[in-house]
Design an enzyme around this catalytic site. Structure first.
Site, PDB file in Angstrom:
ATOM      1  N   GLY A 130       0.823  -1.053  -0.155  1.00  0.00           N
ATOM      2  CA  GLY A 130       0.068  -0.025   0.061  1.00  0.00           C
ATOM      3  C   GLY A 130       0.735   1.353  -0.099  1.00  0.00           C
ATOM      4  O   GLY A 130       2.078   1.274   0.053  1.00  0.00           O
ATOM      5  N   CYS A 156       5.496  -5.563   1.426  1.00  0.00           N
ATOM      6  CA  CYS A 156       5.778  -4.138   1.115  1.00  0.00           C
ATOM      7  C   CYS A 156       5.353  -3.374   2.400  1.00  0.00           C
ATOM      8  O   CYS A 156       5.965  -3.478   3.553  1.00  0.00           O
ATOM      9  CB  CYS A 156       5.090  -3.655  -0.066  1.00  0.00           C
ATOM     10  SG  CYS A 156       6.251  -2.267  -0.924  1.00  0.00           S
ATOM     11  N   GLN A 206       6.461  -3.770   6.583  1.00  0.00           N
ATOM     12  CA  GLN A 206       6.675  -2.653   7.540  1.00  0.00           C
ATOM     13  C   GLN A 206       5.915  -2.601   8.701  1.00  0.00           C
ATOM     14  O   GLN A 206       6.177  -2.324   9.929  1.00  0.00           O
ATOM     15  CB  GLN A 206       6.668  -1.291   6.813  1.00  0.00           C
ATOM     16  CG  GLN A 206       7.696  -1.025   5.581  1.00  0.00           C
ATOM     17  CD  GLN A 206       7.247  -0.104   4.551  1.00  0.00           C
ATOM     18  OE1 GLN A 206       6.411   0.672   4.633  1.00  0.00           O
ATOM     19  NE2 GLN A 206       7.646  -0.234   3.240  1.00  0.00           N
ATOM     20  N   GLY A 256       9.060   3.505  -0.616  1.00  0.00           N
ATOM     21  CA  GLY A 256       9.751   4.645  -0.306  1.00  0.00           C
ATOM     22  C   GLY A 256      10.237   4.855   1.128  1.00  0.00           C
ATOM     23  O   GLY A 256      10.826   5.528   1.460  1.00  0.00           O
ATOM     24  N   HIS A 274       7.880  -7.141  -4.179  1.00  0.00           N
ATOM     25  CA  HIS A 274       6.693  -7.517  -4.598  1.00  0.00           C
ATOM     26  C   HIS A 274       7.113  -8.993  -5.356  1.00  0.00           C
ATOM     27  O   HIS A 274       7.322  -9.095  -6.490  1.00  0.00           O
ATOM     28  CB  HIS A 274       6.247  -6.874  -5.623  1.00  0.00           C
ATOM     29  CG  HIS A 274       5.509  -5.431  -5.010  1.00  0.00           C
ATOM     30  ND1 HIS A 274       4.066  -5.571  -4.721  1.00  0.00           N
ATOM     31  CD2 HIS A 274       6.083  -4.396  -4.581  1.00  0.00           C
ATOM     32  CE1 HIS A 274       4.017  -4.510  -3.899  1.00  0.00           C
ATOM     33  NE2 HIS A 274       5.043  -3.659  -3.850  1.00  0.00           N
ATOM     34  N   GLU A 295       4.813 -11.002  -6.388  1.00  0.00           N
ATOM     35  CA  GLU A 295       3.625 -11.305  -7.432  1.00  0.00           C
ATOM     36  C   GLU A 295       3.976 -10.813  -8.661  1.00  0.00           C
ATOM     37  O   GLU A 295       3.513 -10.678  -9.556  1.00  0.00           O
ATOM     38  CB  GLU A 295       2.361 -10.740  -6.938  1.00  0.00           C
ATOM     39  CG  GLU A 295       1.958  -9.407  -7.070  1.00  0.00           C
ATOM     40  CD  GLU A 295       2.984  -8.522  -6.046  1.00  0.00           C
ATOM     41  OE1 GLU A 295       2.984  -7.247  -6.227  1.00  0.00           O
ATOM     42  OE2 GLU A 295       3.477  -8.689  -4.988  1.00  0.00           O
TER      43      GLU A 295
END
Length: 369
Positions: A229, A257, A261, A301, A343, A345
């Site tokens: 996200g 991702c 976190q 980021g 990622h 996928e």
């Protein structure tokens, strides 16, 4: 559209630097954090990836739009980037299974896009000076007004964006007769993640970003997933509490991702905003458990603190990014919990890391047996 009829446009960075180009055709102004993607293909998947919400995308590939668009190659319900900057925009396309051209797609989603920009210089500038807020506009005669608009754009650091892209109501994916059930917390989930889980026989219920652990547990799942996200992970207190409850109960959990976190934060490991992040489809990662290298698709980021991860007695690093040695994957010791910063996928990108979905499904089957 003829080249000479196109309106002039500009890119204004937060530090006052200006790059000029020409409008693709949708006039107006758009703001967001500027970032760049080095992938040579997969632009439609990039534009529709919820993780890019609130960002102006610079494409390093010189040609964008040359293969049009395909309705099957989207990662969400529409374009999520705030704007596009590219070198050469193709108004015509050549592809057998294309559903149309990219300009019409942009007009449908009212996306401001600028081409004829020196993207090599722009990418080099961002690499040196870091990701920052920017504004793109066809209103080039009033730069002072644009500077005022840009000054009011919030920093990505501290910004919660999951609520802007998450589903509002729960929904189901996969075979309802499956004996493997997964509760997924949507904080910006990509469609191809759900495809990968469903293709492995799982039945998934996708929950909104603000769902509680009790909400997810009511599905009686065999395991839990926290998605990718946009934005800063630290404001996602609710998602962190969900992760803590799953961990406390020794239940299987997989994160990708932003989800990675969130799991780190749930373990007391802090996150930080990177200088310009990782965005592309050729990032080298080493799997420390197998010693093998993987070429990966990445889009983030923020990252988790490596020193704190190494010092955490409950967590071990499983993957590292070989370019800058940032943490690319972790797992918990003595608990069925793991996550990766990249990622697996892909979409777009290589399939070196799809084994992680198999690993997750195997962990669910092990719990059931």
């Amino acid at each position: 559209m003829k080249y000479q009829t196109r309106k002039k446009a500009l890119v204004l960075l937060a530090d006052g630097t200006i790059f000029y180009g020409k409008s693709v055709g949708i006039e107006g102004t758009s703001t967001g954090e500027i970032c760049f993607n080095t992938g040579m293909t997969g632009y439609q998947e990039i534009f529709t990836d919820p993780s890019y919400f609130g960002q102006i995308m610079v494409m390093a590939n010189a040609h964008i739009g040359n293969y049009g668009v395909n309705d099957e190659e989207i990662e969400s319900d529409g374009i999520k980037i705030s704007g596009l900057i590219c070198r050469n925009f193709s108004f015509t396309h050549s592809r057998v299974d294309s559903n149309g051209n990219l300009k019409d797609y942009f007009e449908k989603h009212n996306l401001v896009a600028i081409s004829d920009v020196d993207t090599r210089a722009l990418v080099a500038y961002i690499r040196d000076n870091g990701a920052m807020n920017a504004i793109i506009s066809t209103e080039i005669d009033n730069i002072e007004e644009l500077k005022k608009q840009l000054a009011n754009v919030p920093s990505m650091e501290g910004l919660e964006l999951a609520s802007k892209v998450s589903t509002r109501e729960p929904y189901y994916i996969g075979n309802e007769d499956s004996d493997i059930k997964i509760a997924a917390l949507d904080i910006g989930i990509k469609k191809n993640i759900l495809r990968n889980l469903a293709n492995r026989g799982a039945y998934i219920k996708v929950f909104p970003f603000d769902a509680s652990f009790e909400d997810l547990a009511s599905f009686n799942p065999d395991g839990y997933f926290i998605s990718n996200g946009p934005g800063d992970p630290e404001p996602l207190i609710g998602a962190q509490e969900v992760a803590k409850e799953i961990i406390k109960r020794d239940l299987p959990l997989f994160g990708i991702c932003l989800g990675h976190q969130v799991i780190a934060l749930a373990n007391g490991i802090s996150t930080y905003k990177m200088h310009n992040g990782h965005r592309g489809i050729n990032h080298p990662v080493k799997n420390l458990l197998t010693g093998k290298g993987e070429i990966t698709s990445q889009n983030h980021g923020f990252a988790i603190n490596r020193e704190e991860t190494e010092a955490n007695e409950n967590v071990e690093i499983t993957h590292v990014h070989l370019n800058d040695h940032t943490v690319a994957g972790i797992r918990m010791k003595n608990k069925p919990v793991f996550s990766v910063q990249y990622h697996p996928e892909a979409s777009p990108g290589p399939n070196d890391s799809v084994y992680l979905f198999d690993q997750f499904i195997e962990s669910l089957q092990a719990v059931k047996s």
